[in-house]
Design a protein around this motif. Structure first.
Motif, mmCIF file in Angstrom:
data_model
loop_
_atom_site.group_PDB
_atom_site.id
_atom_site.type_symbol
_atom_site.label_atom_id
_atom_site.label_comp_id
_atom_site.label_asym_id
_atom_site.label_seq_id
_atom_site.Cartn_x
_atom_site.Cartn_y
_atom_site.Cartn_z
ATOM 1 N N ALA A 1 53.387 42.584 9.236
ATOM 2 C CA ALA A 1 52.192 42.423 10.058
ATOM 3 C C ALA A 1 51.743 40.963 10.034
ATOM 4 C CB ALA A 1 51.069 43.315 9.544
ATOM 5 N N PRO A 2 51.240 40.438 11.169
ATOM 6 C CA PRO A 2 50.780 39.053 11.190
ATOM 7 C C PRO A 2 49.607 38.848 10.252
ATOM 8 C CG PRO A 2 50.118 40.222 13.183
ATOM 9 C CD PRO A 2 51.053 41.120 12.456
ATOM 10 N N ALA A 3 49.592 37.689 9.599
ATOM 11 C CA ALA A 3 48.533 37.401 8.632
ATOM 12 C C ALA A 3 47.365 36.670 9.274
ATOM 13 C CB ALA A 3 49.087 36.573 7.481
ATOM 14 N N GLU A 4 47.580 36.014 10.413
ATOM 15 C CA GLU A 4 46.521 35.244 11.050
ATOM 16 C C GLU A 4 46.369 35.648 12.504
ATOM 17 O OE1 GLU A 4 47.300 31.125 10.541
ATOM 18 O OE2 GLU A 4 46.616 31.089 8.453
ATOM 19 N N VAL A 5 45.145 35.507 12.998
ATOM 20 C CA VAL A 5 44.821 35.833 14.384
ATOM 21 C C VAL A 5 44.040 34.668 14.971
ATOM 22 C CG1 VAL A 5 43.626 37.431 15.919
ATOM 23 C CG2 VAL A 5 44.750 38.301 13.869
ATOM 24 N N GLU A 6 44.350 34.313 16.204
ATOM 25 C CA GLU A 6 43.629 33.254 16.907
ATOM 26 C C GLU A 6 42.541 33.894 17.758
ATOM 27 O OE1 GLU A 6 45.113 30.917 20.530
ATOM 28 O OE2 GLU A 6 45.659 29.616 18.843
ATOM 29 N N LEU A 7 41.286 33.525 17.489
ATOM 30 C CA LEU A 7 40.147 34.119 18.188
ATOM 31 C C LEU A 7 39.543 33.110 19.157
ATOM 32 C CD1 LEU A 7 38.264 36.014 15.330
ATOM 33 C CD2 LEU A 7 39.980 36.893 16.893
ATOM 34 N N SER A 8 39.049 33.642 20.264
ATOM 35 C CA SER A 8 38.368 32.801 21.250
ATOM 36 C C SER A 8 37.326 33.633 21.972
ATOM 37 C CB SER A 8 39.369 32.219 22.261
ATOM 38 O OG SER A 8 40.002 33.256 22.990
ATOM 39 N N ALA A 9 36.300 32.953 22.488
ATOM 40 C CA ALA A 9 35.271 33.633 23.266
ATOM 41 C C ALA A 9 35.838 34.043 24.621
ATOM 42 C CB ALA A 9 34.065 32.719 23.451
ATOM 43 N N ILE A 10 35.330 35.152 25.164
ATOM 44 C CA ILE A 10 35.836 35.651 26.436
ATOM 45 C C ILE A 10 35.647 34.625 27.545
ATOM 46 C CG2 ILE A 10 35.561 37.438 28.195
ATOM 47 C CD1 ILE A 10 36.876 38.441 25.677
ATOM 48 N N ASP A 11 34.476 33.991 27.593
ATOM 49 C CA ASP A 11 34.190 33.048 28.668
ATOM 50 C C ASP A 11 34.590 31.623 28.336
ATOM 51 O OD1 ASP A 11 32.335 32.872 26.665
ATOM 52 O OD2 ASP A 11 30.600 32.581 27.978
ATOM 53 N N ARG A 12 35.099 31.389 27.117
ATOM 54 C CA ARG A 12 35.528 30.034 26.733
ATOM 55 C C ARG A 12 36.863 30.124 26.000
ATOM 56 N NH1 ARG A 12 30.638 28.465 23.202
ATOM 57 N NH2 ARG A 12 30.629 30.735 22.985
ATOM 58 N N GLY B 1 39.247 28.151 25.751
ATOM 59 C CA GLY B 1 39.723 26.925 25.120
ATOM 60 C C GLY B 1 39.156 26.696 23.727
ATOM 61 N N LEU B 2 38.053 27.357 23.392
ATOM 62 C CA LEU B 2 37.423 27.193 22.087
ATOM 63 C C LEU B 2 37.933 28.298 21.170
ATOM 64 C CD1 LEU B 2 35.338 25.677 20.365
ATOM 65 C CD2 LEU B 2 33.598 27.260 21.225
ATOM 66 N N THR B 3 38.737 27.941 20.173
ATOM 67 C CA THR B 3 39.375 28.944 19.313
ATOM 68 C C THR B 3 39.112 28.639 17.842
ATOM 69 O OG1 THR B 3 41.470 27.722 19.191
ATOM 70 C CG2 THR B 3 41.213 29.298 20.995
ATOM 71 N N VAL B 4 39.182 29.686 17.038
ATOM 72 C CA VAL B 4 39.131 29.567 15.584
ATOM 73 C C VAL B 4 40.198 30.498 15.011
ATOM 74 C CG1 VAL B 4 36.685 28.988 15.490
ATOM 75 C CG2 VAL B 4 37.397 31.385 15.347
ATOM 76 N N THR B 5 40.576 30.225 13.784
ATOM 77 C CA THR B 5 41.590 31.038 13.113
ATOM 78 C C THR B 5 40.924 32.059 12.206
ATOM 79 O OG1 THR B 5 43.156 29.199 13.164
ATOM 80 C CG2 THR B 5 43.621 30.995 11.625
#
Length: 360
Positions: free
Chosen positions: A221-232, A234-238
């Motif tokens: 299973a992947p250990a990390e996920v890239e999260l971003s806002a629905i309307d943005r 380009g702005l991501t966090v790990t």
């Protein structure tokens, strides 16, 4: 006038023509044009994107220790509250009356306590001088002991009445954020029935309902996920995977997965939707396009082109897994073999083929 051939002569001519037809060589069959690929060992890479929700690492449900009718709910979803802030109230008429009755009972008990104490002291002094009897002294002492007990009981009753009145006001147990609201003014709630849900502690998490097939598509299973806002986007966090539920939702076939954000996404709070993407690699294996699969007698099969004479043969295969556009073959195909991808519906064992490039 020429004579017509007899019936036996016509029969001999027809037989000769039929014999010539049988012995004449049939025209050579044209090779069938097909497209094909060469089987190669690949390391499949998959990417999955799902929509989840920002949640709190720790939540608690605020409720009253006693039942009653709500008269006010002062906190709204999204409000930040401090420890001790008032969140809601219930009717307190009975509790206020019980408090006044307890205060009056304590006042009477204190008066009796003071009178009994004075009488007991006076009788004790008179007894020392021989001016009263032992019976009167003992009666005064018993009265004082009863007054002490009565006062103690009245004090306990008053404490209970004060606590009951305080319990009609729901306060925040710690600094928190209101994430849900279950009660409205006028509603009757029972003891311990949740009125508000509070998010306490620091940090944010995100929960996703992941299809079971996504989790079983990879052995790790992947250990990390890239999260971003629905309307943005380009702005991501790990975020790192914190917990994967061992239970599968029987209705939707999904598993709840929780990830912890390494840093907060600006502008997002509890309950906001968020997009989560993850990429993983699987074990190396033979990968073929979907168009290569045929339905054989024993199950899935492919048509393999012989390099010697360009004839085809049907080969049963064992499929390890399906992906969006390709299949991963577990058994049946070796690396380097040529597999037909288009035109398989016209094939039969031994049919000659001519490999052409696939149209764009």
């Amino acid at each position: 006038m020429p004579s017509r051939p007899s019936a036996p002569s016509r029969a001999l001519v027809a037989a000769a023509l039929g014999w010539l037809t049988l012995v004449s060589p049939a025209p050579a069959e044209e090779p069938l044009a097909v497209t094909a690929v060469t089987a190669r060992t690949e390391t499949p890479t998959a990417r999955s994107t799902l929509i989840g929700e920002i949640t709190a690492p720790e939540t608690l449900q605020a409720s009253f220790p006693l039942g009653g009718r709500l008269t006010a709910v002062r906190a709204q979803v999204g409000d930040h509250v401090l420890k001790g802030d008032e969140l809601a109230r219930i009717e307190q008429v009975q509790q206020a009356q019980a408090l006044r009755a307890a205060e009056a009972q304590l006042s009477a008990a204190e008066a009796e306590h003071a009178a009994a104490q004075s009488a007991a002291q006076r009788q004790a002094q008179l007894f020392e001088r021989g001016a009263t009897t032992r019976s009167d002294r003992d009666s005064a002492a018993d009265r004082f002991a009863a007054a002490v007990a009565l006062k103690t009981q009245a004090e306990a009753t008053l404490d209970q009445a004060k606590q009951a009145l305080e319990d009609t006001v729901l306060t925040a147990p710690a600094d928190a954020t209101v994430t849900d609201r279950f009660g409205e003014p006028g509603q009757v709630v029972g003891a311990a029935q949740p009125v508000l849900e509070l998010a306490v502690g620091q940090g944010f998490e995100a929960t996703f309902n992941v299809p079971e097939t996504v989790l079983t598509a990879s052995r790790a299973a992947p250990a990390e996920v890239e999260l971003s806002a629905i309307d943005r986007p380009g702005l991501t966090v790990t975020a790192r995977v914190k917990e994967i539920s061992p239970l599968v939702d029987p209705a939707r076939g999904t598993v709840e997965a929780t990830v912890a954000l390494e840093e907060n996404l600006p502008g997002l709070t509890y309950g906001d939707p968020v997009r989560g993407s993850t990429t993983w690699q699987d074990e190396p294996g033979i990968s073929l396009p979907w168009s290569a699969i045929s339905s054989g007698v024993e199950g899935p099969s492919v048509w393999v082109v012989s390099p010697e004479d360009n004839t085809v043969s049907e080969r049963p295969i064992t499929i390890a897994r399906y992906s969006e556009h390709r299949i991963l073959v577990e058994e049946g195909i070796a690396e380097g073999e040529t597999v037909v991808t288009r035109g398989a519906q016209l094939l039969f064992p031994g049919r000659k083929v001519r490999i052409v490039e696939a149209p764009e």
